[in-house]
Design an enzyme around this catalytic site. Sequence first.
Site, PDB file in Angstrom:
ATOM      1  N   HIS A 121       0.867  -1.176   0.000  1.00 37.68           N
ATOM      2  CA  HIS A 121       0.000   0.000   0.000  1.00 37.68           C
ATOM      3  C   HIS A 121       0.913   1.237   0.000  1.00 37.68           C
ATOM      4  CE1 HIS A 121      -2.839   2.886   1.865  1.00 37.68           C
ATOM      5  NE2 HIS A 121      -3.806   2.065   1.484  1.00 37.68           N
ATOM      6  N   ASP A 198       2.959  -4.899   8.038  1.00 39.08           N
ATOM      7  CA  ASP A 198       1.771  -4.069   7.895  1.00 39.08           C
ATOM      8  C   ASP A 198       0.556  -4.992   8.012  1.00 39.08           C
ATOM      9  OD1 ASP A 198      -0.448  -2.748   7.006  1.00 39.08           O
ATOM     10  OD2 ASP A 198       0.453  -1.974   5.166  1.00 39.08           O
ATOM     11  N   GLN A 201      -4.546  -5.357   6.881  1.00 38.30           N
ATOM     12  CA  GLN A 201      -5.518  -6.294   6.307  1.00 38.30           C
ATOM     13  C   GLN A 201      -5.470  -7.674   6.943  1.00 38.30           C
ATOM     14  OE1 GLN A 201      -7.882  -5.373   4.405  1.00 38.30           O
ATOM     15  NE2 GLN A 201      -7.148  -3.388   3.688  1.00 38.30           N
ATOM     16  N   LYS A 224     -10.654  -0.840  10.579  1.00 39.75           N
ATOM     17  CA  LYS A 224     -10.859  -2.021   9.726  1.00 39.75           C
ATOM     18  C   LYS A 224     -11.188  -3.246  10.581  1.00 39.75           C
ATOM     19  CE  LYS A 224      -7.349  -0.448   6.407  1.00 39.75           C
ATOM     20  NZ  LYS A 224      -8.059   0.025   5.236  1.00 39.75           N
ATOM     21  N   CYS A 362      -4.684   2.486  -3.721  1.00 37.76           N
ATOM     22  CA  CYS A 362      -3.437   2.959  -3.086  1.00 37.76           C
ATOM     23  C   CYS A 362      -2.302   1.963  -3.282  1.00 37.76           C
ATOM     24  CB  CYS A 362      -3.618   3.235  -1.597  1.00 37.76           C
ATOM     25  SG  CYS A 362      -4.816   4.519  -1.267  1.00 37.76           S
TER      26      CYS A 362
HETATM   27  N1  PMP Z   1      -1.782  -0.904   4.558  1.00 43.56           N
HETATM   28  C1  PMP Z   1      -2.730  -1.641   3.977  1.00 43.56           C
HETATM   29  C2  PMP Z   1      -2.376  -3.006   3.472  1.00 43.56           C
HETATM   30  C3  PMP Z   1      -4.026  -1.132   3.858  1.00 43.56           C
HETATM   31  O1  PMP Z   1      -4.974  -1.876   3.277  1.00 43.56           O
HETATM   32  C4  PMP Z   1      -4.327   0.143   4.368  1.00 43.56           C
HETATM   33  C5  PMP Z   1      -5.732   0.727   4.272  1.00 43.56           C
HETATM   34  N2  PMP Z   1      -6.314   0.611   3.014  1.00 43.56           N
HETATM   35  C6  PMP Z   1      -3.306   0.864   4.972  1.00 43.56           C
HETATM   36  C7  PMP Z   1      -2.060   0.315   5.053  1.00 43.56           C
HETATM   37  C8  PMP Z   1      -3.547   2.233   5.529  1.00 43.56           C
HETATM   38  O2  PMP Z   1      -4.393   2.163   6.621  1.00 43.56           O
HETATM   39  P1  PMP Z   1      -4.983   3.499   7.286  1.00 43.56           P
HETATM   40  O3  PMP Z   1      -5.566   4.289   6.164  1.00 43.56           O
HETATM   41  O4  PMP Z   1      -5.993   3.001   8.241  1.00 43.56           O
HETATM   42  O5  PMP Z   1      -3.851   4.199   7.942  1.00 43.56           O
END
Ligand code: PMP
Length: 403
Positions: A121, A198, A201, A224, A362
């Site tokens: 991401h 990270d 997910q 999430k 993203c």
């Molecule tokens: N890493 C991953 C794999 C994600 O899916 C996301 C959220 N889409 C993020 C980081 C960022 O998370 P947040 O917007 O809650 O900071």
Amino acid sequence: MLDIESIRNEYPILSREVCGRPLIYLDSAATSQTPRCVVERINEMYFTKKANVHRGVHQLSQEATEMQENTREKVRAFLNAAEKEEIIFTRGTTEAINLVASSYGERLCNGDEIILTVMEHHSNIVPWQLLQKSKRIRIKVVKINENGELNLDLYRNLFTENTRFVSLAHVSNVLGTVNPVKEMIAIAHSHGVPVLIDGAQSAPHLKIDVRDLDADFFVCSAHKMYGPTGVGVLYGKRRLLEAMPPYQGGGEMIGHVTFEKTTFAELPFKFEAGTPDFVGIAAFSEAIDYINRIGIDNIAEWEHHLLRRATDGLTQIPGMRIFGTAAEKSGVISFLVGNIHHYDMGMLLDKLGVAVRTGHHCAQPLMQHFGIEGTVRASFGVYNTEAEIDAFVAAVDRVAKMF
Ligand code: PMP
């Protein structure tokens, strides 16, 4: 088998309509919906318990402080960390990664290398690139095979004597691939290199044990995980966190301040400058209890069942291309049909009441890898039903036939 109907009753939003049709919410990877108990906790905090933490001698403040520190302990147990001082509250995954990149990153030097993967991401790419403004560090990237699985031989070969850090997603938010992070951490450790996982997910869907994984850092977001917005977690091994400089300065994170010199607080407060989102943290506590009550393994099993059903249904549709067919996959399914633009598919599904995500998610480098601009992504939560999956597949089929 879970009683999905009674689970759904806890989510008033799931009974609303969109475009005159019952909502089918398939965007939990972006943010999950929030059960009543979590929202009620937020109300309770504002109506009867609001007071700033760690500041007052008065009873309300002490209660709020106790609540926050109890949540820290709850998160520790949820992640199976060794000590609650290793749990830092942040605004979310993004802030947690920025904290590590910025603070741990201070020790990186020109010529040092870090390893990321092509499925990261943006929040696990850009913080590391920001470091490149002041230091000539090199970012190396692990590629994937045609199923969307990381190439571990390539990963092994990326290590050199200059490798200083590895940062990678536990589960891809686009492909759903569950990466073999335990093995990848062991490989990095054999080179003396620490690893950040990270878990944005993975924490909502899989049992996490940071000590079994031997992760050096693990990050996730409450929103999430059936929790509130604005709260996240950074887990870090004490030894590493203690050696890192503060990320932000302000109240709460100090020992003693004079204009000449400031000393910093002990863990975890060294990394928690300013008033935390203590209302959100209280609600997060409720979300963890909620997940624990249902059982993370039961959630995983149900979502897996839905994933299989959706995959079986979608693959019957002519022109269907699914991105990410890893053997180990979580409840995310990305696809394109024929030449239909992902945006058109998303808009038309919305008209049929189906909320999916469209675009690059993203993860533009991953889109570049596939030579596409974006995909349609459906992602599941514990509250989704078989009937919703069938209606979703029928809706995709209907849109496909319109073109
Ligand atoms: N890493 C991953 C794999 C994600 O899916 C996301 C959220 N889409 C993020 C980081 C960022 O998370 P947040 O917007 O809650 O900071």
